[in-house]
Design a protein around this motif. Structure first.
Motif, mmCIF file in Angstrom:
data_model
loop_
_atom_site.group_PDB
_atom_site.id
_atom_site.type_symbol
_atom_site.label_atom_id
_atom_site.label_comp_id
_atom_site.label_asym_id
_atom_site.label_seq_id
_atom_site.Cartn_x
_atom_site.Cartn_y
_atom_site.Cartn_z
ATOM 1 N N THR A 1 31.074 44.617 35.935
ATOM 2 C CA THR A 1 32.380 45.329 36.119
ATOM 3 C C THR A 1 32.003 46.900 35.755
ATOM 4 O O THR A 1 32.356 47.804 36.566
ATOM 5 C CB THR A 1 33.745 44.886 35.493
ATOM 6 N N PRO B 1 39.069 44.209 38.194
ATOM 7 C CA PRO B 1 39.205 42.986 39.131
ATOM 8 C C PRO B 1 40.532 42.378 38.676
ATOM 9 O O PRO B 1 41.011 42.308 37.634
ATOM 10 C CB PRO B 1 38.190 42.258 38.592
ATOM 11 N N PRO B 2 41.420 41.862 39.408
ATOM 12 C CA PRO B 2 42.696 41.291 39.229
ATOM 13 C C PRO B 2 42.711 40.314 38.107
ATOM 14 O O PRO B 2 43.604 40.569 37.079
ATOM 15 C CB PRO B 2 43.050 40.700 40.587
ATOM 16 N N ALA B 3 41.568 39.462 38.061
ATOM 17 C CA ALA B 3 41.679 38.407 36.882
ATOM 18 C C ALA B 3 41.571 38.959 35.476
ATOM 19 O O ALA B 3 42.251 38.797 34.685
ATOM 20 C CB ALA B 3 40.584 37.337 36.969
ATOM 21 N N LEU B 4 40.783 40.013 35.662
ATOM 22 C CA LEU B 4 40.466 40.709 34.143
ATOM 23 C C LEU B 4 41.714 41.712 33.787
ATOM 24 O O LEU B 4 42.292 41.692 32.809
ATOM 25 C CB LEU B 4 39.231 41.763 34.248
ATOM 26 N N THR C 1 44.843 41.054 34.923
ATOM 27 C CA THR C 1 45.819 40.114 34.332
ATOM 28 C C THR C 1 45.609 39.662 32.629
ATOM 29 O O THR C 1 46.448 39.425 32.158
ATOM 30 C CB THR C 1 45.829 38.886 35.265
ATOM 31 N N ARG C 2 44.301 39.262 32.476
ATOM 32 C CA ARG C 2 44.219 38.891 31.128
ATOM 33 C C ARG C 2 44.481 39.932 30.186
ATOM 34 O O ARG C 2 45.012 39.808 29.126
ATOM 35 C CB ARG C 2 42.619 38.373 31.121
ATOM 36 N N ASN D 1 48.272 40.379 30.007
ATOM 37 C CA ASN D 1 49.029 39.207 29.317
ATOM 38 C C ASN D 1 48.752 39.610 27.714
ATOM 39 O O ASN D 1 49.958 39.178 26.925
ATOM 40 C CB ASN D 1 48.504 37.893 29.844
#
Length: 144
Positions: free
Chosen positions: A72, A117-120, A122-123, A126
């Motif tokens: 990334t 990246p969306p998943a990173l 979001t983590r 959260n």
């Protein structure tokens, strides 16, 4: 080149004022560094209010940071050193403000590295929200 549209997940370069330095009375950041926009609130009286979390090379002392994968960092043109997004403190300011910086001399008109990246993201989001719920997060509000 105009400023980018501020949106959550965008990595910008910013003169970050660390919470510890702020508590000591410092009012200016000591270095420019990448930060992740965590929240952008439109329609505030003076414009869009942004909340950013800093990215640092300093390894975390606890679980108050999320490491950014090397791939990334490479994709975004960041350096090759290990880096973490700090989730124990944030800065809030009105976009774009005087502390937004160009990402490099070669890209003097560019102020962002792109989107995480969306998943990173979001983590990170959260974990930041959980820290806020548990009142384990520091906030610096910059008025200028």
């Amino acid at each position: 080149m105009p400023f980018p549209t501020p949106r959550p997940g965008l990595v910008i370069d910013y003169s970050y004022l660390w919470l510890a330095k702020h508590r000591q009375g410092q009012v200016e950041g000591t270095q420019d560094q990448p930060c992740v926009i965590m929240l952008a609130t439109e329609g505030a009286a003076n414009g869009t209010v942004i909340t950013v979390a800093p990215i640092t090379h300093s390894p975390p002392q606890d679980d108050a940071a999320v490491e950014i994968p090397a791939a990334t960092k490479q994709r975004h043109g960041l350096d090759a050193e290990r880096s973490w997004v700090v989730i124990s403190e944030v800065i809030r300011f009105v976009w774009a403000g005087p502390h937004l910086r160009p990402i490099s001399r070669e890209n003097a008109g560019r102020f962002d590295y792109g989107m995480l990246p969306p998943a990173l993201f979001t983590r990170i989001r959260n974990l930041l929200v959980e820290n806020a719920r548990q009142r384990r997060i520091g906030l610096v509000v910059r008025q200028e």
